[in-house]
Motif scaffolding. Structure first.
Motif, PDB file in Angstrom:
ATOM      1  N   THR A  77     135.275  47.400  61.461  1.00  0.00           N
ATOM      2  CA  THR A  77     135.667  47.945  62.760  1.00  0.00           C
ATOM      3  C   THR A  77     136.123  49.389  62.630  1.00  0.00           C
ATOM      4  N   PHE A  78     136.935  49.673  61.607  1.00  0.00           N
ATOM      5  CA  PHE A  78     137.411  51.041  61.421  1.00  0.00           C
ATOM      6  C   PHE A  78     136.288  51.966  60.960  1.00  0.00           C
ATOM      7  N   ARG A  79     135.353  51.447  60.203  1.00  0.00           N
ATOM      8  CA  ARG A  79     134.191  52.268  59.842  1.00  0.00           C
ATOM      9  C   ARG A  79     133.422  52.683  61.101  1.00  0.00           C
ATOM     10  N   PHE A  80     133.227  51.730  62.001  1.00  0.00           N
ATOM     11  CA  PHE A  80     132.552  52.037  63.261  1.00  0.00           C
ATOM     12  C   PHE A  80     133.368  53.037  64.078  1.00  0.00           C
ATOM     13  N   TYR A  81     134.682  52.826  64.126  1.00  0.00           N
ATOM     14  CA  TYR A  81     135.546  53.711  64.916  1.00  0.00           C
ATOM     15  C   TYR A  81     135.519  55.139  64.363  1.00  0.00           C
ATOM     16  N   LEU A  82     135.553  55.254  63.047  1.00  0.00           N
ATOM     17  CA  LEU A  82     135.494  56.570  62.425  1.00  0.00           C
ATOM     18  C   LEU A  82     134.162  57.249  62.718  1.00  0.00           C
ATOM     19  N   ALA A  83     133.065  56.494  62.662  1.00  0.00           N
ATOM     20  CA  ALA A  83     131.752  57.046  62.995  1.00  0.00           C
ATOM     21  C   ALA A  83     131.721  57.494  64.448  1.00  0.00           C
ATOM     22  N   LYS A  91     145.382  47.702  43.625  1.00  0.00           N
ATOM     23  CA  LYS A  91     146.164  48.920  43.409  1.00  0.00           C
ATOM     24  C   LYS A  91     147.010  49.232  44.642  1.00  0.00           C
ATOM     25  N   ILE A  92     148.035  50.042  44.422  1.00  0.00           N
ATOM     26  CA  ILE A  92     148.834  50.566  45.521  1.00  0.00           C
ATOM     27  C   ILE A  92     148.256  51.923  45.906  1.00  0.00           C
ATOM     28  N   ILE A  93     147.767  52.039  47.121  1.00  0.00           N
ATOM     29  CA  ILE A  93     147.191  53.294  47.611  1.00  0.00           C
ATOM     30  C   ILE A  93     148.308  54.071  48.298  1.00  0.00           C
ATOM     31  N   VAL A  94     148.672  55.193  47.712  1.00  0.00           N
ATOM     32  CA  VAL A  94     149.759  56.027  48.217  1.00  0.00           C
ATOM     33  C   VAL A  94     149.166  57.267  48.870  1.00  0.00           C
ATOM     34  N   ALA A  95     149.675  57.618  50.050  1.00  0.00           N
ATOM     35  CA  ALA A  95     149.159  58.796  50.753  1.00  0.00           C
ATOM     36  C   ALA A  95     150.268  59.475  51.534  1.00  0.00           C
ATOM     37  N   ASN A  96     150.146  60.789  51.682  1.00  0.00           N
ATOM     38  CA  ASN A  96     150.995  61.478  52.645  1.00  0.00           C
ATOM     39  C   ASN A  96     150.496  61.141  54.042  1.00  0.00           C
ATOM     40  N   HIS A  97     151.261  61.510  55.064  1.00  0.00           N
ATOM     41  CA  HIS A  97     150.990  60.956  56.397  1.00  0.00           C
ATOM     42  C   HIS A  97     151.098  62.027  57.490  1.00  0.00           C
ATOM     43  N   PRO A  98     150.183  63.019  57.496  1.00  0.00           N
ATOM     44  CA  PRO A  98     150.307  64.096  58.490  1.00  0.00           C
ATOM     45  C   PRO A  98     149.921  63.702  59.907  1.00  0.00           C
ATOM     46  N   THR A  99     148.991  62.728  60.095  1.00  0.00           N
ATOM     47  CA  THR A  99     148.481  62.450  61.432  1.00  0.00           C
ATOM     48  C   THR A  99     148.390  60.954  61.710  1.00  0.00           C
ATOM     49  N   LEU A 100     148.152  60.641  62.959  1.00  0.00           N
ATOM     50  CA  LEU A 100     148.049  59.247  63.389  1.00  0.00           C
ATOM     51  C   LEU A 100     146.798  58.567  62.846  1.00  0.00           C
ATOM     52  N   LEU A 101     145.799  59.348  62.446  1.00  0.00           N
ATOM     53  CA  LEU A 101     144.520  58.778  62.015  1.00  0.00           C
ATOM     54  C   LEU A 101     144.473  58.415  60.531  1.00  0.00           C
ATOM     55  N   ASP A 102     145.522  58.712  59.789  1.00  0.00           N
ATOM     56  CA  ASP A 102     145.486  58.520  58.336  1.00  0.00           C
ATOM     57  C   ASP A 102     145.136  57.083  57.944  1.00  0.00           C
ATOM     58  N   VAL A 103     145.755  56.119  58.589  1.00  0.00           N
ATOM     59  CA  VAL A 103     145.502  54.720  58.242  1.00  0.00           C
ATOM     60  C   VAL A 103     144.065  54.325  58.576  1.00  0.00           C
ATOM     61  N   VAL A 104     143.497  54.921  59.617  1.00  0.00           N
ATOM     62  CA  VAL A 104     142.101  54.641  59.974  1.00  0.00           C
ATOM     63  C   VAL A 104     141.185  55.071  58.837  1.00  0.00           C
ATOM     64  N   PHE A 105     141.404  56.266  58.303  1.00  0.00           N
ATOM     65  CA  PHE A 105     140.578  56.753  57.193  1.00  0.00           C
ATOM     66  C   PHE A 105     140.658  55.811  55.996  1.00  0.00           C
ATOM     67  N   LEU A 106     141.874  55.471  55.604  1.00  0.00           N
ATOM     68  CA  LEU A 106     142.057  54.662  54.398  1.00  0.00           C
ATOM     69  C   LEU A 106     141.462  53.269  54.558  1.00  0.00           C
ATOM     70  N   ALA A 112     139.063  52.394  56.563  1.00  0.00           N
ATOM     71  CA  ALA A 112     137.609  52.465  56.731  1.00  0.00           C
ATOM     72  C   ALA A 112     136.895  52.728  55.416  1.00  0.00           C
ATOM     73  N   MET A 113     137.640  53.055  54.365  1.00  0.00           N
ATOM     74  CA  MET A 113     137.033  53.382  53.080  1.00  0.00           C
ATOM     75  C   MET A 113     137.394  52.398  51.972  1.00  0.00           C
ATOM     76  N   THR A 114     138.248  51.419  52.302  1.00  0.00           N
ATOM     77  CA  THR A 114     138.711  50.466  51.290  1.00  0.00           C
ATOM     78  C   THR A 114     138.456  49.049  51.787  1.00  0.00           C
ATOM     79  N   PRO A 115     137.515  48.332  51.178  1.00  0.00           N
ATOM     80  CA  PRO A 115     137.113  47.017  51.706  1.00  0.00           C
ATOM     81  C   PRO A 115     138.226  45.977  51.759  1.00  0.00           C
ATOM     82  N   ARG A 116     139.017  45.848  50.711  1.00  0.00           N
ATOM     83  CA  ARG A 116     140.056  44.818  50.673  1.00  0.00           C
ATOM     84  C   ARG A 116     141.416  45.497  50.638  1.00  0.00           C
ATOM     85  N   VAL A 117     142.090  45.495  51.776  1.00  0.00           N
ATOM     86  CA  VAL A 117     143.324  46.270  51.855  1.00  0.00           C
ATOM     87  C   VAL A 117     144.312  45.617  52.816  1.00  0.00           C
ATOM     88  N   CYS A 118     145.572  45.733  52.441  1.00  0.00           N
ATOM     89  CA  CYS A 118     146.684  45.292  53.268  1.00  0.00           C
ATOM     90  C   CYS A 118     147.634  46.479  53.388  1.00  0.00           C
TER      91      CYS A 118
END
Length: 254
Positions: A54-60, A84-99, A101-107
């Motif tokens: 769904t997020f891949r479609f939304y990003l497209a 793994k623990i995916i750590v990211a800075n958080h400048p915008t509301l879309l950050d979680v959408v990117f992550l 949409a690029m990581t198949p198995r994620v919580c």
């Protein structure tokens, strides 16, 4: 005249994208996820996989509407992430959408307010996400359960979106999770120019031109060398120091 028309288009398209996000969440929670739950075995995995697509479609869709540009450095590292623990800075509301949409198995660890959100509560519950208001021991146990299953865990150590003009401030919780679960960290550096959808900024305040997002998937951080410290607290502090210095350097260099 052309710039004014472009701005009106981007405001309207942004409103449409937000409506799709919340309406899509409501439809998934009300119709799709209950169907996926008919068979209990593997329910959470199926739900997370649905969110991934769904997020891949939304990003497209965002890119197709001309709302954003996107560059991803070393994208294959996210695609290959497991446990793994995916750590990211958080400048915008879309950050979680990117992550996502690029990581198949994620919580992920989410704000507890989302558990009662009219549109999104069904999504976060069906996907097995972790509330951010649990007691520390329950949080660690929930994170360990997610990681032991081979899923990845997204953590924004700032706890909320970055404040414009201020240095990145990471909380120590991510280091404690990594040390107590023995899990390596996959850092992701997110930048956006010009900035949009920042903390406290309304969605309709679009920037003067299309924002360009850049995601750098850096080398994973091996947690074992920090676990070798004589005391866990020392290792956690050293890990946080290195993470802060890494992000400060990357963000300072654009």
């Amino acid at each position: 005249m052309f710039d004014a028309v472009q701005k009106v288009w981007r405001v309207l398209a942004t409103g449409f994208a937000f409506a799709c996000f919340f309406l899509g969440g409501a439809i998934l929670a009300a119709i799709v996820f209950p169907i996926l739950a008919l068979r209990q075995a593997g329910r959470t995995d199926r739900t997370q996989r649905m969110i991934y697509y769904t997020f891949r479609f939304y990003l497209a869709m965002l890119r197709g509407l001309g709302l954003i540009g996107l560059e991803v450095i070393n994208r294959e590292r996210l695609a290959a992430c497991q446990g793994k623990i995916i750590v990211a800075n958080h400048p915008t509301l879309l950050d979680v959408v990117f992550l996502m949409a690029m990581t198949p198995r994620v919580c992920c660890i989410v704000k507890h307010e989302l558990w009662d959100n009219r549109y999104l509560k069904g999504v976060v519950r069906a996907a097995g996400y972790i509330r951010n208001d649990l007691p520390p021991d329950q949080t660690i146990a929930a994170c360990r359960g997610v990681l032991d299953q081979g899923n990845n865990l997204i953590v924004f150590p700032e706890g909320t979106r970055s404040r414009i003009g201020e240095p990145v401030r990471f909380h120590r919780g991510v280091a404690n999770i990594a040390m107590l679960t023995g899990t390596s960290i996959q850092p992701v550096v997110i930048s956006c120019e010009p900035l949009t959808l920042t903390k406290g900024e309304p969605w309709y305040r679009v920037p003067p031109r299309r924002p360009w997002f850049r995601l750098e998937i850096a080398h994973p951080v091996d947690i074992q060398r920090f676990m070798a410290f004589p005391h866990r607290g020392l290792g956690a502090r050293r890990l946080m120091t290195e993470l802060r210095e890494f992000y400060a350097g990357r963000l300072a260099n654009g």
